[in-house]
Design a protein around this motif. Structure first.
Motif, PDB file in Angstrom:
ATOM      1  N   PHE A   1      23.804  -8.024 -43.266  1.00 13.59           N
ATOM      2  CA  PHE A   1      22.754  -9.021 -43.081  1.00 13.59           C
ATOM      3  C   PHE A   1      22.501  -9.348 -41.609  1.00 13.59           C
ATOM      4  CE2 PHE A   1      21.397 -13.569 -43.121  1.00 13.59           C
ATOM      5  CZ  PHE A   1      20.183 -13.410 -43.786  1.00 13.59           C
ATOM      6  N   PRO A   2      23.527  -9.376 -40.743  1.00 10.59           N
ATOM      7  CA  PRO A   2      23.283  -9.668 -39.321  1.00 10.59           C
ATOM      8  C   PRO A   2      22.283  -8.712 -38.665  1.00 10.59           C
ATOM      9  CG  PRO A   2      25.604  -9.933 -39.791  1.00 10.59           C
ATOM     10  CD  PRO A   2      24.988  -9.312 -41.016  1.00 10.59           C
ATOM     11  N   ASP A   3      22.187  -7.470 -39.139  1.00 11.19           N
ATOM     12  CA  ASP A   3      21.216  -6.541 -38.568  1.00 11.19           C
ATOM     13  C   ASP A   3      19.786  -6.994 -38.838  1.00 11.19           C
ATOM     14  OD1 ASP A   3      23.154  -4.931 -37.510  1.00 11.19           O
ATOM     15  OD2 ASP A   3      23.078  -3.425 -39.097  1.00 11.19           O
ATOM     16  N   LEU A   4      19.567  -7.675 -39.948  1.00 10.84           N
ATOM     17  CA  LEU A   4      18.247  -8.225 -40.246  1.00 10.84           C
ATOM     18  C   LEU A   4      17.971  -9.445 -39.365  1.00 10.84           C
ATOM     19  CD1 LEU A   4      18.156  -8.090 -44.157  1.00 10.84           C
ATOM     20  CD2 LEU A   4      17.486  -6.326 -42.522  1.00 10.84           C
ATOM     21  N   VAL A   5      18.981 -10.288 -39.207  1.00 13.69           N
ATOM     22  CA  VAL A   5      18.829 -11.495 -38.396  1.00 13.69           C
ATOM     23  C   VAL A   5      18.560 -11.145 -36.935  1.00 13.69           C
ATOM     24  CG1 VAL A   5      19.979 -13.601 -37.605  1.00 13.69           C
ATOM     25  CG2 VAL A   5      20.272 -12.828 -39.965  1.00 13.69           C
ATOM     26  N   GLU A   6      19.163 -10.051 -36.482  1.00  7.30           N
ATOM     27  CA  GLU A   6      18.960  -9.631 -35.088  1.00  7.30           C
ATOM     28  C   GLU A   6      17.494  -9.318 -34.803  1.00  7.30           C
ATOM     29  OE1 GLU A   6      20.458  -6.097 -32.042  1.00  7.30           O
ATOM     30  OE2 GLU A   6      21.714  -6.655 -33.763  1.00  7.30           O
ATOM     31  N   GLU A   7      16.793  -8.785 -35.798  1.00  9.36           N
ATOM     32  CA  GLU A   7      15.377  -8.456 -35.630  1.00  9.36           C
ATOM     33  C   GLU A   7      14.464  -9.634 -35.943  1.00  9.36           C
ATOM     34  OE1 GLU A   7      13.922  -5.609 -34.479  1.00  9.36           O
ATOM     35  OE2 GLU A   7      15.976  -5.067 -33.933  1.00  9.36           O
ATOM     36  N   ASN A   8      14.928 -10.549 -36.774  1.00  7.45           N
ATOM     37  CA  ASN A   8      14.113 -11.714 -37.134  1.00  7.45           C
ATOM     38  C   ASN A   8      15.051 -12.870 -37.455  1.00  7.45           C
ATOM     39  OD1 ASN A   8      12.507 -13.685 -38.375  1.00  7.45           O
ATOM     40  ND2 ASN A   8      11.135 -12.175 -39.297  1.00  7.45           N
ATOM     41  N   ASP A   9      15.164 -13.816 -36.520  1.00  7.80           N
ATOM     42  CA  ASP A   9      16.128 -14.908 -36.716  1.00  7.80           C
ATOM     43  C   ASP A   9      15.654 -15.945 -37.730  1.00  7.80           C
ATOM     44  OD1 ASP A   9      14.172 -16.234 -35.273  1.00  7.80           O
ATOM     45  OD2 ASP A   9      15.397 -16.542 -33.491  1.00  7.80           O
ATOM     46  N   SER A  10      14.487 -15.708 -38.353  1.00  6.40           N
ATOM     47  CA  SER A  10      14.018 -16.597 -39.412  1.00  6.40           C
ATOM     48  C   SER A  10      14.510 -16.173 -40.789  1.00  6.40           C
ATOM     49  CB  SER A  10      12.475 -16.639 -39.427  1.00  6.40           C
ATOM     50  OG  SER A  10      11.971 -17.211 -38.246  1.00  6.40           O
ATOM     51  N   LEU A  11      15.251 -15.051 -40.858  1.00  4.73           N
ATOM     52  CA  LEU A  11      15.717 -14.549 -42.159  1.00  4.73           C
ATOM     53  C   LEU A  11      16.492 -15.586 -42.967  1.00  4.73           C
ATOM     54  CD1 LEU A  11      15.622 -11.902 -43.864  1.00  4.73           C
ATOM     55  CD2 LEU A  11      14.616 -11.753 -41.588  1.00  4.73           C
ATOM     56  N   PRO A  12      17.413 -16.360 -42.355  1.00  6.71           N
ATOM     57  CA  PRO A  12      18.120 -17.366 -43.148  1.00  6.71           C
ATOM     58  C   PRO A  12      17.168 -18.369 -43.809  1.00  6.71           C
ATOM     59  CG  PRO A  12      19.301 -16.972 -41.118  1.00  6.71           C
ATOM     60  CD  PRO A  12      17.987 -16.242 -40.997  1.00  6.71           C
ATOM     61  N   SER A  13      16.065 -18.686 -43.149  1.00  9.77           N
ATOM     62  CA  SER A  13      15.091 -19.610 -43.748  1.00  9.77           C
ATOM     63  C   SER A  13      14.412 -18.992 -44.960  1.00  9.77           C
ATOM     64  CB  SER A  13      14.032 -20.005 -42.706  1.00  9.77           C
ATOM     65  OG  SER A  13      14.607 -20.758 -41.663  1.00  9.77           O
ATOM     66  N   TYR A  14      14.092 -17.693 -44.862  1.00  2.71           N
ATOM     67  CA  TYR A  14      13.478 -17.011 -46.001  1.00  2.71           C
ATOM     68  C   TYR A  14      14.456 -16.928 -47.175  1.00  2.71           C
ATOM     69  CZ  TYR A  14       9.766 -15.562 -42.782  1.00  2.71           C
ATOM     70  OH  TYR A  14       8.725 -15.545 -41.894  1.00  2.71           O
ATOM     71  N   VAL A  15      15.718 -16.690 -46.873  1.00  2.00           N
ATOM     72  CA  VAL A  15      16.729 -16.638 -47.931  1.00  2.00           C
ATOM     73  C   VAL A  15      16.879 -18.011 -48.569  1.00  2.00           C
ATOM     74  CG1 VAL A  15      19.167 -16.251 -48.440  1.00  2.00           C
ATOM     75  CG2 VAL A  15      17.964 -14.703 -46.894  1.00  2.00           C
ATOM     76  N   ARG A  16      16.871 -19.043 -47.758  1.00  2.00           N
ATOM     77  CA  ARG A  16      16.969 -20.421 -48.273  1.00  2.00           C
ATOM     78  C   ARG A  16      15.834 -20.705 -49.255  1.00  2.00           C
ATOM     79  NH1 ARG A  16      18.637 -25.589 -46.550  1.00  2.00           N
ATOM     80  NH2 ARG A  16      17.725 -27.122 -47.950  1.00  2.00           N
ATOM     81  N   THR A  17      14.619 -20.337 -48.893  1.00  2.00           N
ATOM     82  CA  THR A  17      13.478 -20.548 -49.783  1.00  2.00           C
ATOM     83  C   THR A  17      13.639 -19.754 -51.076  1.00  2.00           C
ATOM     84  OG1 THR A  17      11.998 -20.944 -47.904  1.00  2.00           O
ATOM     85  CG2 THR A  17      10.968 -20.341 -49.997  1.00  2.00           C
ATOM     86  N   PHE A  18      14.108 -18.530 -50.946  1.00  2.00           N
ATOM     87  CA  PHE A  18      14.328 -17.687 -52.124  1.00  2.00           C
ATOM     88  C   PHE A  18      15.351 -18.330 -53.068  1.00  2.00           C
ATOM     89  CE2 PHE A  18      17.196 -14.417 -53.937  1.00  2.00           C
ATOM     90  CZ  PHE A  18      16.336 -13.876 -54.884  1.00  2.00           C
ATOM     91  N   VAL A  19      16.442 -18.832 -52.509  1.00  2.00           N
ATOM     92  CA  VAL A  19      17.478 -19.457 -53.331  1.00  2.00           C
ATOM     93  C   VAL A  19      16.943 -20.731 -53.988  1.00  2.00           C
ATOM     94  CG1 VAL A  19      19.742 -20.582 -53.307  1.00  2.00           C
ATOM     95  CG2 VAL A  19      19.376 -18.476 -52.007  1.00  2.00           C
ATOM     96  N   ASP A  20      16.264 -21.563 -53.204  1.00  2.00           N
ATOM     97  CA  ASP A  20      15.749 -22.835 -53.703  1.00  2.00           C
ATOM     98  C   ASP A  20      14.688 -22.662 -54.785  1.00  2.00           C
ATOM     99  OD1 ASP A  20      17.350 -24.443 -52.196  1.00  2.00           O
ATOM    100  OD2 ASP A  20      15.833 -24.949 -50.704  1.00  2.00           O
ATOM    101  N   GLU A  21      13.767 -21.738 -54.557  1.00  2.00           N
ATOM    102  CA  GLU A  21      12.588 -21.653 -55.414  1.00  2.00           C
ATOM    103  C   GLU A  21      12.651 -20.561 -56.470  1.00  2.00           C
ATOM    104  OE1 GLU A  21       9.141 -21.392 -52.948  1.00  2.00           O
ATOM    105  OE2 GLU A  21       9.541 -23.313 -51.934  1.00  2.00           O
ATOM    106  N   ARG A  22      13.538 -19.595 -56.307  1.00  2.00           N
ATOM    107  CA  ARG A  22      13.589 -18.481 -57.248  1.00  2.00           C
ATOM    108  C   ARG A  22      14.957 -18.282 -57.889  1.00  2.00           C
ATOM    109  NH1 ARG A  22       8.921 -16.546 -59.421  1.00  2.00           N
ATOM    110  NH2 ARG A  22       7.307 -16.281 -57.847  1.00  2.00           N
ATOM    111  N   LEU A  23      15.971 -18.096 -57.062  1.00  2.00           N
ATOM    112  CA  LEU A  23      17.292 -17.734 -57.579  1.00  2.00           C
ATOM    113  C   LEU A  23      17.890 -18.821 -58.447  1.00  2.00           C
ATOM    114  CD1 LEU A  23      19.579 -15.523 -57.434  1.00  2.00           C
ATOM    115  CD2 LEU A  23      20.568 -16.912 -55.601  1.00  2.00           C
ATOM    116  N   ARG A  24      17.719 -20.070 -58.082  1.00  2.00           N
ATOM    117  CA  ARG A  24      18.427 -21.168 -58.744  1.00  2.00           C
ATOM    118  C   ARG A  24      18.055 -21.330 -60.204  1.00  2.00           C
ATOM    119  NH1 ARG A  24      17.287 -26.602 -55.754  1.00  2.00           N
ATOM    120  NH2 ARG A  24      18.781 -27.279 -57.316  1.00  2.00           N
TER     121      ARG A  24
END
Length: 222
Positions: free
Chosen positions: A170-193
């Motif tokens: 996952f850090p390789d994705l964050v290195e290219e786009n540091d907003s990835l954790p925010s996108y994952v947060r939205t995914f968890v909140d709105e979809r995964l849960r």
């Protein structure tokens, strides 16, 4: 010349320093760390973080790694996967301690999407991620313009399907786009849960995983 000590190290040098620190910490520890948890109320469930330390050995030819003695870690993942509701797990530790083999062993008899990130352009990373999802579900690969759309696509697919989703390095994705954790947060909140699925983030960069995923200032923390 007098200001060189304030210059930031290039990414490769940073990784080497980080790996050296991790090796030193591992050498100073006599036992495995227990799973670390962060009680993230807004995610609707505890995020469990497991840091792996060396339990691997090389074969006689020093060419391949053999899976060895990860029953406790496998059991923890199986418990999370088998519990009611969704699960969000973080597996991290320095390179060559068995993270990927652990996850492959765990996924072997489960419906899963396994995505291994690489150090390449963000667009290509996203395309490969979407291709993995589409391939699993037998879809034509959709044209998506951002990570928000990619995770929305994943959310649609897991809405009626129990699935394990692993994002390795996952850090390789964050290195290219540091907003990835925010996108994952939205995914968890709105979809995964609202599903019975499981998300696993895995990484070898201990510093990045602890700051961008588990740290107090991470979008994924509370």
């Amino acid at each position: 010349k007098g200001e060189t000590e304030d210059e930031e190290l290039p990414p490769k040098a940073k990784n080497n320093v980080e790996r050296a620190i991790d090796i030193a910490l591992d050498a100073a520890s006599d036992s495995e760390l227990p799973p670390r948890t962060a009680d993230n109320g807004s995610l609707g469930r505890r995020v469990v973080a497991l840091r792996l330390r060396s339990l691997y050995y090389l074969d006689n030819h020093y060419q391949s790694l053999t899976f060895y003695d990860r029953d406790a870690e496998l059991g923890a993942l199986e418990t999370a996967s088998g519990s009611p509701g969704h699960a969000f797990y973080v597996v991290y530790g320095r390179r060559r301690v068995g993270k990927t083999e652990l996850l492959k062993e765990f996924c072997a008899d489960r419906r899963h999407v396994y995505f291994l990130a690489a150090q390449e352009a963000e667009q290509r990373q996203r395309e490969k991620f979407v291709e993995q999802i589409a391939s699993h579900f037998g879809d034509r690969v959709p044209r998506l313009d951002g990570w928000d759309e990619a995770f929305e696509y994943l959310g649609e697919k897991i809405s009626s399907d129990r699935l394990v989703v692993v994002i390795d390095e996952f850090p390789d994705l964050v290195e290219e786009n540091d907003s990835l954790p925010s996108y994952v947060r939205t995914f968890v909140d709105e979809r995964l849960r609202d599903t019975e699925s499981m998300l696993v983030l895995c990484g070898s960069s201990v510093g990045t995983m602890e700051s961008e995923v588990l740290g107090h200032e991470s979008p994924l923390y509370g």
